[in-house]
Design a protein around this motif. Sequence first.
Motif, short mmCIF file in Angstrom:
data_model
loop_
_atom_site.label_atom_id
_atom_site.label_comp_id
_atom_site.label_asym_id
_atom_site.label_seq_id
_atom_site.Cartn_x
_atom_site.Cartn_y
_atom_site.Cartn_z
N PRO A 67 0.83 -1.22 0.00
CA PRO A 67 0.00 0.00 0.00
C PRO A 67 0.86 1.26 0.00
O PRO A 67 1.86 1.34 0.70
CB PRO A 67 -0.80 -0.13 1.30
N ASN A 68 0.47 2.23 -0.80
CA ASN A 68 1.15 3.52 -0.90
C ASN A 68 0.22 4.56 -0.27
O ASN A 68 -0.65 5.11 -0.93
CB ASN A 68 1.45 3.86 -2.36
N GLN A 69 0.40 4.81 1.02
CA GLN A 69 -0.54 5.65 1.74
C GLN A 69 -0.57 7.08 1.21
O GLN A 69 -1.63 7.71 1.13
CB GLN A 69 -0.23 5.66 3.23
N ALA A 70 0.59 7.60 0.82
CA ALA A 70 0.63 8.97 0.28
C ALA A 70 -0.20 9.07 -1.00
O ALA A 70 -0.97 10.02 -1.18
CB ALA A 70 2.07 9.38 0.01
N LEU A 71 -0.05 8.06 -1.88
CA LEU A 71 -0.83 8.05 -3.12
C LEU A 71 -2.32 7.88 -2.82
O LEU A 71 -3.17 8.53 -3.43
CB LEU A 71 -0.34 6.92 -4.03
N ARG A 72 -2.64 7.01 -1.87
CA ARG A 72 -4.03 6.79 -1.52
C ARG A 72 -4.67 8.08 -0.99
O ARG A 72 -5.82 8.40 -1.34
CB ARG A 72 -4.14 5.68 -0.46
N ASN A 73 -3.95 8.80 -0.15
CA ASN A 73 -4.49 10.05 0.39
C ASN A 73 -4.80 11.04 -0.74
O ASN A 73 -5.81 11.75 -0.70
CB ASN A 73 -3.49 10.67 1.37
N GLU A 74 -3.92 11.06 -1.72
CA GLU A 74 -4.13 11.95 -2.88
C GLU A 74 -5.33 11.51 -3.71
O GLU A 74 -6.16 12.33 -4.11
CB GLU A 74 -2.86 11.96 -3.74
N LEU A 75 -5.43 10.20 -3.95
CA LEU A 75 -6.51 9.68 -4.79
C LEU A 75 -7.87 9.79 -4.11
O LEU A 75 -8.90 9.93 -4.79
CB LEU A 75 -6.23 8.23 -5.16
N GLN A 76 -7.88 9.72 -2.79
CA GLN A 76 -9.15 9.80 -2.07
C GLN A 76 -9.82 11.16 -2.19
O GLN A 76 -11.00 11.31 -1.85
CB GLN A 76 -8.92 9.44 -0.60
N GLN A 77 -9.09 12.13 -2.69
CA GLN A 77 -9.67 13.47 -2.90
C GLN A 77 -10.41 13.55 -4.23
O GLN A 77 -11.08 14.54 -4.50
CB GLN A 77 -8.55 14.52 -2.86
N LYS A 78 -10.28 12.54 -5.07
CA LYS A 78 -10.90 12.54 -6.40
C LYS A 78 -12.22 11.76 -6.38
O LYS A 78 -12.40 10.85 -5.57
CB LYS A 78 -9.95 11.91 -7.43
N ASP A 79 -13.11 12.11 -7.28
CA ASP A 79 -14.35 11.34 -7.39
C ASP A 79 -14.12 10.15 -8.32
O ASP A 79 -13.05 9.99 -8.92
CB ASP A 79 -15.51 12.22 -7.90
N THR A 80 -15.14 9.29 -8.44
CA THR A 80 -14.96 8.04 -9.19
C THR A 80 -14.71 8.30 -10.68
O THR A 80 -13.97 7.55 -11.32
CB THR A 80 -16.19 7.13 -9.03
N ARG B 228 -12.83 2.20 -4.02
CA ARG B 228 -11.81 1.37 -3.37
C ARG B 228 -11.04 0.54 -4.40
O ARG B 228 -9.80 0.49 -4.38
CB ARG B 228 -12.46 0.46 -2.33
N ARG B 229 -11.78 -0.09 -5.32
CA ARG B 229 -11.13 -0.90 -6.35
C ARG B 229 -10.35 -0.03 -7.33
O ARG B 229 -9.29 -0.41 -7.80
CB ARG B 229 -12.18 -1.75 -7.08
N LEU B 230 -10.91 1.13 -7.65
CA LEU B 230 -10.22 2.03 -8.56
C LEU B 230 -8.88 2.50 -7.99
O LEU B 230 -7.86 2.50 -8.68
CB LEU B 230 -11.12 3.24 -8.87
N ILE B 231 -8.90 2.87 -6.72
CA ILE B 231 -7.67 3.34 -6.08
C ILE B 231 -6.63 2.23 -6.01
O ILE B 231 -5.44 2.46 -6.29
CB ILE B 231 -7.99 3.89 -4.67
N ARG B 232 -7.05 1.02 -5.69
CA ARG B 232 -6.11 -0.09 -5.62
C ARG B 232 -5.53 -0.39 -7.00
O ARG B 232 -4.32 -0.66 -7.14
CB ARG B 232 -6.78 -1.34 -5.05
N ALA B 233 -6.36 -0.34 -8.04
CA ALA B 233 -5.88 -0.60 -9.40
C ALA B 233 -4.86 0.46 -9.82
O ALA B 233 -3.82 0.13 -10.42
CB ALA B 233 -7.05 -0.62 -10.37
N ILE B 234 -5.14 1.71 -9.51
CA ILE B 234 -4.20 2.79 -9.83
C ILE B 234 -2.89 2.61 -9.07
O ILE B 234 -1.80 2.81 -9.61
CB ILE B 234 -4.83 4.16 -9.52
N GLU B 235 -3.01 2.19 -7.82
CA GLU B 235 -1.84 1.96 -6.98
C GLU B 235 -0.94 0.88 -7.59
O GLU B 235 0.29 1.03 -7.66
CB GLU B 235 -2.32 1.55 -5.59
N ILE B 236 -1.55 -0.20 -8.05
CA ILE B 236 -0.79 -1.30 -8.66
C ILE B 236 -0.19 -0.85 -9.99
O ILE B 236 0.98 -1.12 -10.29
CB ILE B 236 -1.69 -2.53 -8.86
N ALA B 237 -1.00 -0.16 -10.81
CA ALA B 237 -0.51 0.30 -12.11
C ALA B 237 0.62 1.31 -11.95
O ALA B 237 1.56 1.33 -12.76
CB ALA B 237 -1.66 0.91 -12.90
#
Length: 321
Positions: free
Chosen positions: A141-154, A178-187
């Motif tokens: 998990p990339n928490q910094a990236l997740r925090n950034e992505l959580q500010q965006k809508d689907t 949740r799935r979108l953020i994880r997919a972006i994190e992996i990509a």
Amino acid sequence: MNRVGLEARSDVRVYSFAKIFYLQQNKASTARGSLRDFHVSENTCRRIPPTAPTYMSPKGTPRIIVIVGPTASGKSTLAVDTAKRFSGEVISADSRQVYRGLDVASGTITNEEMCGIPHHLLNVADPNEQFTVFTPPPVEPNQALRNELQQKDTKELHSLLQEMDQRRAAEIDENNPRRLIRAIEIADELGHVPKKEDNPPKFDCLQIGLTLSKETLRERIHERTTLRLKEGMIAEARQLHEGGLSYERMKQLGLEYELLAKYLEGNIETKEELQKAIETADWQYARKQMSWFRRDGRIQWHHPTQKDAIYKKIDSFLRTQ
């Protein structure tokens, strides 16, 4: 989840949920009684014949029945009734009933409710450890990236994923952040989301879906939550914590256990607030389940009371050459 039994004789399997596992033998016992040693009288339920028939597809794969539907729709009851009628066994695919000790709040079927039908994948895993059928890509998990992505809508998340991996973007539920953020994190880490291997199916499945009106489903969720509170799910959660299950891990298990952890921590003040929170969470979960299931055109939907129609369909499926 897959085919096996206490005696490995019956090859008609009835699944009370949606996913499939493979297990050699279930040796677990629960606080509600041993799953292996339970017996019922002939007057209570019809027992399975010593040797059950085997149903195979023309391709030589075993035929199985998969029963799906939202929480509280009556899957377990139909699974038991179907197993009795067609001399089968039940394999649960519940993501929490697979863990030992999570019985009351998750609604694990009782020995009495099993009616002598062998059940599998109940109470087999340590709740402190994650049990999964899928090994995810080795991306932490990339928490910094997740925090950034959580500010965006689907819509923004899906657009970003399309730029990174068009194949995965076309497959994914674009309304699931949740799935979108994880997919972006992996990509972001691997350059793309690895595709799951397409293995030939090991089973020939008939998928039966149970559907209820929104009003009926909400009422069932309310009645079920009231009953589980009376049966002691708060005490069960407290006992799990005292036995070493952390509140953090309990929250990871989701739904009732997440809210029970918050209640025991004092973040939910009253039992009335707890019950309302559980019913709201379960209703939201049921809606997500139906949204997911509707995407699968193979599911044949029925009301739980349409048992004759369901049995007729199953009988035709099992015997068609």
